[in-house]
Design an enzyme around this catalytic site. Structure first.
Site, PDB file in Angstrom:
ATOM      1  N   HIS A   4      -6.163   1.843  -1.192  1.00 46.87           N
ATOM      2  CA  HIS A   4      -6.165   0.485  -1.737  1.00 46.87           C
ATOM      3  C   HIS A   4      -4.715   0.083  -2.031  1.00 46.87           C
ATOM      4  O   HIS A   4      -3.860   0.934  -2.289  1.00 46.87           O
ATOM      5  CB  HIS A   4      -6.985   0.415  -3.021  1.00 46.87           C
ATOM      6  CG  HIS A   4      -8.461   0.565  -2.805  1.00 46.87           C
ATOM      7  ND1 HIS A   4      -9.222  -0.403  -2.181  1.00 46.87           N
ATOM      8  CD2 HIS A   4      -9.315   1.564  -3.119  1.00 46.87           C
ATOM      9  CE1 HIS A   4     -10.480  -0.011  -2.127  1.00 46.87           C
ATOM     10  NE2 HIS A   4     -10.563   1.184  -2.683  1.00 46.87           N
TER      11      HIS A   4
ATOM     12  N   LYS B 181      -4.556  -4.674  -9.862  1.00 50.52           N
ATOM     13  CA  LYS B 181      -3.310  -4.396  -9.165  1.00 50.52           C
ATOM     14  C   LYS B 181      -2.140  -4.832 -10.042  1.00 50.52           C
ATOM     15  O   LYS B 181      -2.293  -5.676 -10.924  1.00 50.52           O
ATOM     16  CB  LYS B 181      -3.258  -5.132  -7.819  1.00 50.52           C
ATOM     17  CG  LYS B 181      -4.421  -4.794  -6.889  1.00 50.52           C
ATOM     18  CD  LYS B 181      -4.303  -5.498  -5.560  1.00 50.52           C
ATOM     19  CE  LYS B 181      -5.596  -5.383  -4.757  1.00 50.52           C
ATOM     20  NZ  LYS B 181      -6.024  -3.999  -4.546  1.00 50.52           N
TER      21      LYS B 181
ATOM     22  N   TYR C 126       0.828  -1.203   0.000  1.00 48.21           N
ATOM     23  CA  TYR C 126       0.000   0.000   0.000  1.00 48.21           C
ATOM     24  C   TYR C 126       0.867   1.260   0.000  1.00 48.21           C
ATOM     25  O   TYR C 126       1.907   1.305   0.676  1.00 48.21           O
ATOM     26  CB  TYR C 126      -0.877   0.042   1.262  1.00 48.21           C
ATOM     27  CG  TYR C 126      -1.804  -1.136   1.430  1.00 48.21           C
ATOM     28  CD1 TYR C 126      -3.157  -1.046   1.113  1.00 48.21           C
ATOM     29  CD2 TYR C 126      -1.334  -2.347   1.945  1.00 48.21           C
ATOM     30  CE1 TYR C 126      -4.014  -2.126   1.291  1.00 48.21           C
ATOM     31  CE2 TYR C 126      -2.181  -3.425   2.127  1.00 48.21           C
ATOM     32  CZ  TYR C 126      -3.515  -3.316   1.791  1.00 48.21           C
ATOM     33  OH  TYR C 126      -4.361  -4.382   1.978  1.00 48.21           O
TER      34      TYR C 126
END
Length: 290
Positions: free
Chosen positions: A235, A266, A227
């Site tokens: 997020h 991601k 993070y």
């Protein structure tokens, strides 16, 4: 940071636990350590959406904190000193004082509520008295000219407010025993022991040193979630996967990892330690075919 008092972490069934809410906040704010809450909430013990203390630390988090001198890792020994008669009396006296203080606070809050709703209370009493008078008039008990003459003003200080039942009072729980021996001996911490564990900790430490927050990434198919700030506000941007530098990977492996990251939006980080003992990273982002 080094001036802060080391935080006590207790090793229970091989799980490093932090029992103090204040210590948990300090770990998060001062050391960027997230951990994982595993306890039930006192008033909501049967739900599992929101968990409470203790805070369980990962092996990587404990190893890093020990390196930084931020914690003392102690064994939660069952060899506790029995409280004396005087200590028991002091404890009971403290709990009684706490209850009495809550009773006074409860009464003060009730008085404030009465003050705030005084107009509505008086109006309600007057309406009820007027209704009773009308019923008495209809039965001929009083003359038609009779009026309500009662004074409905309230002296709040004289209103009887019963105390809260003792079973509903708040009880302060110890976050650690005050009766433990003072010569607590820190636990010898043996992590990491294998090459795989050394690689995971090396990656964790390197990313932490770069200013990131990290948490367990197993539910996303990786070793860590990375993070840019506190996970309560951000997020995760990366899924870190630790891979030995000499491990061979097929094209299918790479495609699978790329698709893994794209499904959860991601970037996948392939992390390894090179011959120079430095951590290297390869990022994978799935773009697809237009």
């Amino acid at each position: 940071m080094n001036e802060l008092k080391p935080i006590k972490v207790y090793l229970q069934n091989d799980k490093p636990l932090v029992w103090s809410a204040r210590d948990s906040v300090e770990l998060r704010e001062q050391w960027r350590i997230v951990g994982c809450l595993i306890g039930c909430l006192p008033r909501l013990p049967r739900q599992n959406n929101y968990l409470g203390l203790p805070l369980q630390l990962s092996k990587e988090e404990v190893t890093l904190l020990l390196e930084k001198g931020a914690i003392l890792l102690l064994n939660n020994s069952s060899d506790l000193k029995q409280p004396s008669v005087q200590e028991k009396e002091e404890f009971n006296e403290y709990r009684q004082k706490s209850y009495q203080a809550q009773v006074e606070m409860f009464r003060e809050e009730r008085k404030k509520e009465i003050h705030q709703n005084m107009a509505n209370i008086i109006e309600g009493k007057r309406d009820k008295a007027q209704k009773d008078l009308e019923e008495r008039k209809s039965r001929g008990e009083v003359s038609e000219e009779a009026e309500v003459e009662e004074d409905f003003s309230i002296d709040v200080d004289k209103v009887p407010i019963p105390p809260i039942p003792k079973k509903f009072s708040l009880v302060q729980l110890f976050t650690e025993s005050p009766y433990k021996p003072e010569d607590e001996v820190p636990v010898v911490w043996g992590y990491p022991t294998s090459e795989k564990e050394r690689l995971k900790f090396g990656v964790y430490r390197d990313l932490w040193n770069q200013g990131y927050f990290l948490s367990n990434g197993s539910k996303f198919g990786g070793d860590f979630l990375v993070y840019p700030g506190d996970p309560s506000r951000y997020h995760s941007h990366y899924i870190a996967i630790c891979i030995p530098h000499e491990k061979k990977m097929s094209a299918l492996d790479i495609v699978s990892m790329g698709r893994l990251g794209s499904n959860v939006r991601k970037t996948v980080l392939l992390c390894s330690e090179g011959p120079d003992n430095k951590i290297s990273y390869i990022s994978l982002q799935w773009t697809g075919i237009s």
